[in-house]
Scaffold this motif. Structure first.
Motif, mmCIF file in Angstrom:
data_model
loop_
_atom_site.group_PDB
_atom_site.id
_atom_site.type_symbol
_atom_site.label_atom_id
_atom_site.label_comp_id
_atom_site.label_asym_id
_atom_site.label_seq_id
_atom_site.Cartn_x
_atom_site.Cartn_y
_atom_site.Cartn_z
ATOM 1 N N VAL A 1 0.843 -1.204 0.000
ATOM 2 C CA VAL A 1 0.000 0.000 0.000
ATOM 3 C C VAL A 1 0.877 1.251 0.000
ATOM 4 N N GLY A 2 1.941 1.227 0.797
ATOM 5 C CA GLY A 2 2.847 2.373 0.849
ATOM 6 C C GLY A 2 3.497 2.665 -0.487
ATOM 7 N N ALA A 3 3.875 1.613 -1.223
ATOM 8 C CA ALA A 3 4.483 1.814 -2.540
ATOM 9 C C ALA A 3 3.508 2.507 -3.481
ATOM 10 N N ILE A 4 2.254 2.107 -3.439
ATOM 11 C CA ILE A 4 1.241 2.725 -4.300
ATOM 12 C C ILE A 4 1.008 4.176 -3.905
ATOM 13 N N VAL A 5 0.895 4.443 -2.602
ATOM 14 C CA VAL A 5 0.659 5.809 -2.126
ATOM 15 C C VAL A 5 1.847 6.707 -2.468
ATOM 16 N N LEU A 6 3.055 6.252 -2.156
ATOM 17 C CA LEU A 6 4.235 7.073 -2.424
ATOM 18 C C LEU A 6 4.484 7.253 -3.920
ATOM 19 N N GLY A 7 4.230 6.214 -4.712
ATOM 20 C CA GLY A 7 4.357 6.354 -6.161
ATOM 21 C C GLY A 7 3.377 7.367 -6.714
ATOM 22 N N SER A 8 2.148 7.326 -6.199
ATOM 23 C CA SER A 8 1.142 8.310 -6.621
ATOM 24 C C SER A 8 1.542 9.720 -6.219
ATOM 25 N N LEU A 9 2.050 9.863 -4.996
ATOM 26 C CA LEU A 9 2.492 11.186 -4.544
ATOM 27 C C LEU A 9 3.668 11.713 -5.356
ATOM 28 N N SER A 10 4.539 10.817 -5.794
ATOM 29 C CA SER A 10 5.664 11.275 -6.621
ATOM 30 C C SER A 10 5.174 11.804 -7.963
ATOM 31 N N VAL A 11 4.133 11.180 -8.506
ATOM 32 C CA VAL A 11 3.564 11.665 -9.774
ATOM 33 C C VAL A 11 2.865 13.010 -9.564
ATOM 34 N N VAL A 12 2.058 13.095 -8.514
ATOM 35 C CA VAL A 12 1.308 14.328 -8.241
ATOM 36 C C VAL A 12 2.250 15.491 -7.940
ATOM 37 N N SER A 13 3.359 15.200 -7.257
ATOM 38 C CA SER A 13 4.281 16.271 -6.866
ATOM 39 C C SER A 13 5.216 16.723 -7.978
ATOM 40 N N LEU A 14 5.067 16.174 -9.172
ATOM 41 C CA LEU A 14 5.923 16.607 -10.286
ATOM 42 C C LEU A 14 5.796 18.095 -10.576
ATOM 43 N N ALA A 15 4.706 18.709 -10.142
ATOM 44 C CA ALA A 15 4.540 20.152 -10.334
ATOM 45 C C ALA A 15 5.619 20.942 -9.597
ATOM 46 N N VAL A 16 6.192 20.349 -8.545
ATOM 47 C CA VAL A 16 7.254 21.014 -7.794
ATOM 48 C C VAL A 16 8.564 20.227 -7.944
ATOM 49 N N PHE A 17 8.841 19.777 -9.169
ATOM 50 C CA PHE A 17 10.025 18.946 -9.428
ATOM 51 C C PHE A 17 11.310 19.639 -9.003
ATOM 52 N N TRP A 18 11.357 20.960 -9.089
ATOM 53 C CA TRP A 18 12.540 21.739 -8.759
ATOM 54 C C TRP A 18 12.957 21.580 -7.294
ATOM 55 N N SER A 19 12.032 21.110 -6.441
ATOM 56 C CA SER A 19 12.315 20.988 -5.015
ATOM 57 C C SER A 19 13.002 19.673 -4.660
ATOM 58 N N GLY A 20 12.902 18.697 -5.534
ATOM 59 C CA GLY A 20 13.436 17.377 -5.243
ATOM 60 C C GLY A 20 12.443 16.463 -4.543
ATOM 61 N N ALA A 21 11.295 16.987 -4.146
ATOM 62 C CA ALA A 21 10.297 16.177 -3.436
ATOM 63 C C ALA A 21 9.843 14.965 -4.259
ATOM 64 N N PRO A 22 9.583 15.103 -5.563
ATOM 65 C CA PRO A 22 9.179 13.912 -6.316
ATOM 66 C C PRO A 22 10.262 12.830 -6.339
ATOM 67 N N ALA A 23 11.525 13.226 -6.335
ATOM 68 C CA ALA A 23 12.619 12.247 -6.332
ATOM 69 C C ALA A 23 12.630 11.457 -5.036
ATOM 70 N N VAL A 24 12.459 12.139 -3.920
ATOM 71 C CA VAL A 24 12.473 11.470 -2.621
ATOM 72 C C VAL A 24 11.246 10.567 -2.468
ATOM 73 N N LEU A 25 10.092 11.066 -2.854
ATOM 74 C CA LEU A 25 8.872 10.253 -2.779
ATOM 75 C C LEU A 25 8.971 9.052 -3.709
#
Length: 163
Positions: free
Chosen positions: A89-113
Motif C-alpha cells: 500500500v505504501g508503494a502505491i501511495v508514495l508512487g502516486s504522490l511522486s507523480v502528483v508532486s511533479l509540479a514542484v520537481f525543482w524541489s526534489g520532493a518527487p525524487a524522494v517520494l
C-alpha cells in the motif's frame, strides 16, 4: 563473474542500494544539490540574490518543499516497510504522490517520494519483494527519481551557464 553468480546477486538483492542510500541519495542529488547550486550563484555571480525569484527565494522554497517531501516520505515508508502487505500500500501511495508532486520537481520532493516508493515496491536491498501494482509504482517512482535528479543537475548547470 559467472552468469550464475550474477543471477544469484540479483535474487539476494546484493546488487541493490540500501533504502537509506536510495532515499538519502535522492534527497542529496536533488534538493541539496539544488540548494548548493543557488548558493554557488550567490557566491560566484553578481546577480542580485534578493530579486524576485532570486537565489535566496529559491533556496528557501527548495529547502521547505524538499524537506517536507523527505519528512512525508519517511513518515509513510518507515512504519510500513516492516510488513509486506502494508509496504504494498505504501508503494502505491508514495508512487502516486511522486507523480502528483511533479509540479514542484525543482524541489526534489518527487525524487524522494519516488525513491521511497521504489524501496517499498521491493527495489531496495532488504525490502519485501512486491508484484503487480505495488511493483509498478515502485518502478514509476524510481524512474521519476532518476528524471528529477537529471533535471536538477543539468537544469542547474544550463541555468548557471546561460546567465
Amino acid at each position: 563473474m559467472t552468469t550464475h553468480e550474477a543471477s544469484s546477486q540479483t535474487r539476494t538483492g546484493e546488487g541493490r542500494l540500501s533504502p537509506a542510500l536510495l532515499v538519502g541519495g535522492a534527497f542529496a542529488l536533488s534538493t541539496v544539490l539544488s540548494v548548493l547550486m543557488h548558493v554557488g550563484q550567490i557566491v560566484f555571480t553578481d546577480a542580485d540574490p534578493y530579486s524576485p525569484s532570486g537565489a535566496v527565494e529559491s533556496i528557501v522554497a527548495t529547502s521547505i518543499v524538499g524537506g517536507a517531501g523527505l519528512v512525508l516520505a519517511l513518515a509513510i515508508a518507515l512504519p510500513l516497510s516492516r510488513d509486506p502487505e502494508r509496504a504494498r500500500v505504501g508503494a502505491i501511495v508514495l508512487g502516486s504522490l511522486s507523480v502528483v508532486s511533479l509540479a514542484v520537481f525543482w524541489s526534489g520532493a518527487p525524487a524522494v517520494l519516488g525513491a521511497a516508493a521504489a524501496w517499498l515496491g521491493g527495489l531496495a536491498k532488504g525490502s519485501h519483494p512486491q508484484t503487480g501494482t505495488a511493483r509498478a509504482f515502485g518502478v514509476v517512482g524510481l524512474v521519476i527519481a532518476i528524471l528529477v535528479i537529471v533535471a536538477t543537475t543539468f537544469g542547474g548547470i544550463v541555468g548557471s551557464i546561460s546567465r
